[in-house]
Design a protein around this motif. Sequence first.
Motif, PDB file in Angstrom:
ATOM      1  N   ALA A   1       0.824  -1.032  -0.010  1.00  0.00           N
ATOM      2  CA  ALA A   1       0.049   0.035  -0.015  1.00  0.00           C
ATOM      3  C   ALA A   1       0.674   1.135  -0.101  1.00  0.00           C
ATOM      4  CB  ALA A   1      -0.884  -0.066   1.151  1.00  0.00           C
ATOM      5  N   ASP A   2       2.032   1.332   1.020  1.00  0.00           N
ATOM      6  CA  ASP A   2       3.057   2.404   0.741  1.00  0.00           C
ATOM      7  C   ASP A   2       3.644   2.671  -0.650  1.00  0.00           C
ATOM      8  OD1 ASP A   2       2.084   2.720   3.558  1.00  0.00           O
ATOM      9  OD2 ASP A   2       3.892   1.826   4.049  1.00  0.00           O
ATOM     10  N   ALA A   3       3.862   1.528  -1.277  1.00  0.00           N
ATOM     11  CA  ALA A   3       4.693   1.655  -2.532  1.00  0.00           C
ATOM     12  C   ALA A   3       3.465   1.665  -3.757  1.00  0.00           C
ATOM     13  CB  ALA A   3       5.484   0.236  -2.895  1.00  0.00           C
ATOM     14  N   PHE A   4       2.451   1.623  -3.474  1.00  0.00           N
ATOM     15  CA  PHE A   4       1.341   1.728  -4.539  1.00  0.00           C
ATOM     16  C   PHE A   4       1.354   3.185  -5.070  1.00  0.00           C
ATOM     17  CE2 PHE A   4      -2.189  -0.895  -5.919  1.00  0.00           C
ATOM     18  CZ  PHE A   4      -2.944  -0.245  -6.553  1.00  0.00           C
ATOM     19  N   GLY A   5       1.416   4.125  -4.181  1.00  0.00           N
ATOM     20  CA  GLY A   5       1.179   5.569  -4.635  1.00  0.00           C
ATOM     21  C   GLY A   5       2.368   6.100  -5.257  1.00  0.00           C
ATOM     22  N   ARG A   6       3.600   5.338  -5.621  1.00  0.00           N
ATOM     23  CA  ARG A   6       4.784   5.727  -6.184  1.00  0.00           C
ATOM     24  C   ARG A   6       5.114   5.217  -7.319  1.00  0.00           C
ATOM     25  NH1 ARG A   6       6.641   5.174  -0.727  1.00  0.00           N
ATOM     26  NH2 ARG A   6       8.029   3.645  -1.139  1.00  0.00           N
TER      27      ARG A   6
ATOM     28  N   GLN B   1      -7.835  -0.051 -10.296  1.00  0.00           N
ATOM     29  CA  GLN B   1      -9.037   0.647  -9.652  1.00  0.00           C
ATOM     30  C   GLN B   1      -8.994   1.197  -8.405  1.00  0.00           C
ATOM     31  OE1 GLN B   1     -12.378  -2.090  -8.929  1.00  0.00           O
ATOM     32  NE2 GLN B   1     -10.868  -3.666  -8.554  1.00  0.00           N
ATOM     33  N   TYR B   2      -7.810   0.769  -7.713  1.00  0.00           N
ATOM     34  CA  TYR B   2      -7.241   1.348  -6.416  1.00  0.00           C
ATOM     35  C   TYR B   2      -6.443   2.305  -6.314  1.00  0.00           C
ATOM     36  CZ  TYR B   2      -9.930  -2.977  -5.470  1.00  0.00           C
ATOM     37  OH  TYR B   2     -10.675  -4.031  -5.197  1.00  0.00           O
ATOM     38  N   ALA B   3      -5.948   2.919  -7.517  1.00  0.00           N
ATOM     39  CA  ALA B   3      -4.796   3.771  -7.790  1.00  0.00           C
ATOM     40  C   ALA B   3      -5.277   5.002  -6.787  1.00  0.00           C
ATOM     41  CB  ALA B   3      -4.526   4.121  -9.084  1.00  0.00           C
ATOM     42  N   ARG B   4      -6.362   5.537  -6.865  1.00  0.00           N
ATOM     43  CA  ARG B   4      -6.558   6.918  -6.214  1.00  0.00           C
ATOM     44  C   ARG B   4      -6.830   6.817  -4.777  1.00  0.00           C
ATOM     45  NH1 ARG B   4     -10.162  10.020 -10.741  1.00  0.00           N
ATOM     46  NH2 ARG B   4      -8.728   9.995 -12.538  1.00  0.00           N
ATOM     47  N   PHE B   5      -6.941   5.496  -4.300  1.00  0.00           N
ATOM     48  CA  PHE B   5      -7.175   5.322  -2.899  1.00  0.00           C
ATOM     49  C   PHE B   5      -6.048   5.654  -1.887  1.00  0.00           C
ATOM     50  CE2 PHE B   5     -10.838   2.040  -2.668  1.00  0.00           C
ATOM     51  CZ  PHE B   5     -11.455   2.324  -3.694  1.00  0.00           C
ATOM     52  N   ALA B   6      -6.194   6.372  -0.817  1.00  0.00           N
ATOM     53  CA  ALA B   6      -5.200   6.317   0.176  1.00  0.00           C
ATOM     54  C   ALA B   6      -4.716   5.170   0.803  1.00  0.00           C
ATOM     55  CB  ALA B   6      -5.933   7.178   1.386  1.00  0.00           C
ATOM     56  N   PRO B   7      -3.330   5.336   1.113  1.00  0.00           N
ATOM     57  CA  PRO B   7      -2.720   3.944   1.578  1.00  0.00           C
ATOM     58  C   PRO B   7      -3.375   3.132   2.597  1.00  0.00           C
ATOM     59  CG  PRO B   7      -1.282   5.741   1.599  1.00  0.00           C
ATOM     60  CD  PRO B   7      -2.625   6.271   1.324  1.00  0.00           C
ATOM     61  N   ASN B   8      -4.065   3.843   3.787  1.00  0.00           N
ATOM     62  CA  ASN B   8      -5.085   3.124   4.747  1.00  0.00           C
ATOM     63  C   ASN B   8      -6.074   2.365   4.010  1.00  0.00           C
ATOM     64  OD1 ASN B   8      -3.261   3.839   6.677  1.00  0.00           O
ATOM     65  ND2 ASN B   8      -4.471   5.481   7.364  1.00  0.00           N
ATOM     66  N   ARG B   9      -6.839   3.218   2.964  1.00  0.00           N
ATOM     67  CA  ARG B   9      -7.988   2.697   2.382  1.00  0.00           C
ATOM     68  C   ARG B   9      -7.631   1.383   1.502  1.00  0.00           C
ATOM     69  NH1 ARG B   9     -12.160   6.040  -0.501  1.00  0.00           N
ATOM     70  NH2 ARG B   9     -13.178   4.358  -0.138  1.00  0.00           N
ATOM     71  N   ARG B  10      -6.546   1.740   0.832  1.00  0.00           N
ATOM     72  CA  ARG B  10      -5.968   0.428  -0.090  1.00  0.00           C
ATOM     73  C   ARG B  10      -5.641  -0.713   0.794  1.00  0.00           C
ATOM     74  NH1 ARG B  10      -1.514   4.279  -1.880  1.00  0.00           N
ATOM     75  NH2 ARG B  10      -2.389   5.456  -3.363  1.00  0.00           N
ATOM     76  N   ALA B  11      -5.196  -0.637   1.917  1.00  0.00           N
ATOM     77  CA  ALA B  11      -4.898  -1.906   2.772  1.00  0.00           C
ATOM     78  C   ALA B  11      -6.181  -2.306   3.451  1.00  0.00           C
ATOM     79  CB  ALA B  11      -3.926  -1.337   3.972  1.00  0.00           C
ATOM     80  N   LYS B  12      -6.989  -1.574   3.441  1.00  0.00           N
ATOM     81  CA  LYS B  12      -8.477  -2.278   4.034  1.00  0.00           C
ATOM     82  C   LYS B  12      -9.244  -2.802   3.016  1.00  0.00           C
ATOM     83  CE  LYS B  12     -12.492  -0.531   6.618  1.00  0.00           C
ATOM     84  NZ  LYS B  12     -13.250   0.580   7.150  1.00  0.00           N
ATOM     85  N   PHE B  13      -9.457  -2.126   1.821  1.00  0.00           N
ATOM     86  CA  PHE B  13     -10.259  -2.425   0.619  1.00  0.00           C
ATOM     87  C   PHE B  13      -9.641  -3.561  -0.197  1.00  0.00           C
ATOM     88  CE2 PHE B  13     -12.373   1.316   2.434  1.00  0.00           C
ATOM     89  CZ  PHE B  13     -13.543   0.870   2.787  1.00  0.00           C
ATOM     90  N   ALA B  14      -8.378  -3.227  -0.593  1.00  0.00           N
ATOM     91  CA  ALA B  14      -7.649  -4.043  -1.641  1.00  0.00           C
ATOM     92  C   ALA B  14      -6.446  -4.788  -1.181  1.00  0.00           C
ATOM     93  CB  ALA B  14      -7.042  -3.032  -2.757  1.00  0.00           C
ATOM     94  N   GLY B  15      -6.422  -5.371  -0.034  1.00  0.00           N
ATOM     95  CA  GLY B  15      -5.448  -6.090   1.024  1.00  0.00           C
ATOM     96  C   GLY B  15      -5.479  -7.554   0.009  1.00  0.00           C
TER      97      GLY B  15
END
Length: 449
Positions: free
Chosen positions: A34-39, A51-65
């Motif tokens: 999730a931390d590396a996702f945004g870079r 589809q999860y590119a625009r999610f915040a890191p915490n939301r990515r970890a929660k919904f796209a884990g």
Amino acid sequence: MVETRGGEPDDGAAEVLDRPLPDGVRRRVVQIVADAFGRLTVAELPAQLRQYARFAPNRRAKFAGNAMATALEGDTLFRQRVGEKFREAEPELSGALDSGSPPPAADPLDVAAAAYVLRPPGWVKLVTAAGEEVQRAHAERAGEESRAELERLRAELAAARELTRAETERLRAELDSARKETEALHRKLRAALSDVKRGEAALRKARVEAEAVRAEGQTQVSAAESETRRLKARLAEAESALEATRKAAREGRSVEDMRVRLLLDTVLDAAQGLRRELALPPVSVRPAETVDAVEPGRMTPKDIAARALSEHDPAILDQLLELPQAHLVVDGYNVTKTGYPQMPLEKQRLRLLGQLSQLAAQTGAEVTCVFDGAELVAPVLLAPPRGVRVLFSKPGVTADELIRQLVRAEPPGRPVIVASTDREVADGVAKAGARPVASAMLLKRFSRG
């Protein structure tokens, strides 16, 4: 073998994890992704993660884990890109893992998660060791908790034993007190039985004395009756003498007249004295009154039976409502469901209240109609008709209990009539002094108009 970004073979890529990834390590791996996702650019992301590119890191970890963990395991290129971003963010830990000597002070979960992403030689051992370390720590915590719980249970057991001992002592003291009280009651009972026996003996003696007094009274009555008969005989003789005296007076025998008059006065005085002595009451019954006949203006038993009202005759209700200050209390739904149960509840209430208003106007009695509030789905907007008080029971209170409260609120002596077919209501209000009548009787009274 898969090559790393430096062109060297990735020795760790050939290693395979033969067990599920520990939960703690998996959470740290998802957080790294999730931390590396945004870079990463959208083109560098696997198709299922774009589809999860625009999610915040915490939301990515929660919904796209789950999706990130699956992509990391199945997409080697994506894992290498995430590993590059992790190397940029954590160069010291990454370098230590590449050299095969992870920092001893580092969190085993962080080391295992980084090894799972970077895949250095021996990464499977690091992940397995981290899982075993977590299990060991969990077991130690469970052991500490078990020991703490054991100590707590031991303390509670000691407290319970102390409480039981104190309660036992208290119960023993109460038992001794109860035994002493029982002995005292036994003594009082024996004394009371002795008093009862003495009372029974005194009662038998009083009965014997009463029988003696009754026998003596009967003897005195017999003697009085004999004396009365004797006096009546003397009175008859005196009357005969008086008649003879009158006859002699007519014949001019004045001396004999005086003697007879004196004898008559003596007999009359004796009779008056006997009446005062016996305290004889004046005669209140005449012989003609003992003859069985029907006098003018009086009803015979046959006439009374012909005029008796049936138990369900609405005329009984009219007679009750004619009493001074009469109060009619009506069990609303009991009456409506007896007379017209097929109608909706709202129409049942309106019809009953209209009939009660007419009855109140005809009789002048106070009328209260009680409905069960439990039947309501919403507050009732209702304008009570003239002469009728309308009450609904509160939540948790039945209409039957509200009726009994109304009856108990009335002063003793006021005529209260309760219309209900419910036997429990009828018995309850009857004990409180009210007069129950059946709902059918009230409906008959309505139909009569």
